[in-house]
Design a protein around this motif. Sequence first.
Motif, PDB file in Angstrom:
ATOM      1  N   ALA A  11       2.955   5.300  -1.942  1.00  0.00           N
ATOM      2  CA  ALA A  11       2.384   4.073  -1.376  1.00  0.00           C
ATOM      3  C   ALA A  11       2.567   3.987   0.135  1.00  0.00           C
ATOM      4  N   GLY A  12       3.245   4.993   0.725  1.00  0.00           N
ATOM      5  CA  GLY A  12       3.376   5.038   2.176  1.00  0.00           C
ATOM      6  C   GLY A  12       4.755   4.779   2.715  1.00  0.00           C
ATOM      7  N   TRP A  13       5.750   4.511   1.843  1.00  0.00           N
ATOM      8  CA  TRP A  13       7.104   4.247   2.320  1.00  0.00           C
ATOM      9  C   TRP A  13       7.735   5.498   2.911  1.00  0.00           C
ATOM     10  N   ARG A  14       8.481   5.302   4.016  1.00  0.00           N
ATOM     11  CA  ARG A  14       9.261   6.376   4.614  1.00  0.00           C
ATOM     12  C   ARG A  14      10.605   5.813   5.070  1.00  0.00           C
ATOM     13  N   PRO A  15      11.668   6.613   5.037  1.00  0.00           N
ATOM     14  CA  PRO A  15      12.951   6.156   5.586  1.00  0.00           C
ATOM     15  C   PRO A  15      12.825   5.838   7.069  1.00  0.00           C
ATOM     16  N   ASP A  16      13.628   4.908   7.535  1.00  0.00           N
ATOM     17  CA  ASP A  16      13.591   4.466   8.931  1.00  0.00           C
ATOM     18  C   ASP A  16      14.395   5.419   9.805  1.00  0.00           C
ATOM     19  N   PRO A  17      13.763   6.128  10.737  1.00  0.00           N
ATOM     20  CA  PRO A  17      14.531   7.057  11.575  1.00  0.00           C
ATOM     21  C   PRO A  17      15.541   6.345  12.461  1.00  0.00           C
TER      22      PRO A  17
END
Length: 391
Positions: A203-209
């Motif tokens: 769905a487009g989620w990515r961890p926050d760098p």
Amino acid sequence: MNNETPETAFMEWTVSFCSYGIDIARRDQTNLETLTGNNWLKDVDGKTVAVFYTGFGAAWGLGSFGMGGTPAQGARLPKTLRLSYHDYLEDRFYRLDAELPLQRLFELFVRAPKIVAREIRYGEVTPRYEDLRIGVAPDGHVMLWVWGVGSQVELGTYRARVLEGMTRQSYNANVPAGAFTLTEDRWLALDRMKPETVERVKAGWRPDPMWYMRHIRVKYPWRHVLSGNVSRVTELQSAHGNAEAENVGQWELGTYMQVNRLRAIPEAALFWFHDRRGQRHYLSINFSLRERAVSEPDLSEVRAAFEEVFPGRTLEDNDWLPGDQDMALVEVQVPDDFQRFTAFLVKGERRIPLPVGRVKHFELEPFTHWAGQTSERLTPEMRKLFQLGPP
């Protein structure tokens, strides 16, 4: 007289790797892979001093040693780094070409005071730092640390560039026969994720760098202290939320208690101490109750306590030099029966409870460090080293 310089210093050193965790994943997983033949470290003259590739299997800040490294007899210190890798979660290729802070590396690897090893090389005098640790965060962010026996400090932060136009299939088609290849089915490479994590990623989620590159790197003025059934602390090893760590020998404790400095929030600590009866003890304590991502402790309660006492601090405040009036204590209370240990953040009249997760405690024989060791194992020379430090 030692005439070594950053350009000529020669020693044995290693390279290790780690990567960011993925929230609510099933277990430790590899979401990054480096590219065969595209990873090296070179000295100031452009000579290759290390080559490597790895699967980035370790949790953030911890070391998973890759394939390759420096020769067994040692090498000159690295001046430049090339790191090329594929991030399966983002499905992108990255390359970092970086110039390392050679003078800083020299001060840490060569000039830093030596330490006496408590673990694998028990009783040996060893460099305080001897490993260049590479950590890859989301979106091409890269962190470098130097690591040694129980100690770790930041060396620098970098940003890798995206290698446009490359695919897993095109990469595999161009590597030499028999060489390491990437998994062409992206989801097969990420099959250790829980189903709900897969759906979030799709769905487009990515961890926050920025969690890795800014938030957890904020530092505060504090030091550890033991209270309760304690007569004296003899040694200390402390891990912090930004992946830095301190190894404080018995001969260094006076300096530790007197010198004011900033540290990221506490993650875990090891104490060697004597109780009121003179019995020697070992205590290991974690300040987290759960994980926030794969093998990464959830330090949100600890972070909240520090933000309550030191509101509004940011990464830019890490250059501030604290005074005596600024220092707080992370106090671990040792009960008389050694059954229920508690911890607090203490500053002035404020006393905020901190979470206490996993605890290990053992009584020890005199001068020893681990359960089952006998005092006879330590020669007089080793005892002197642990008490007074390297000559």
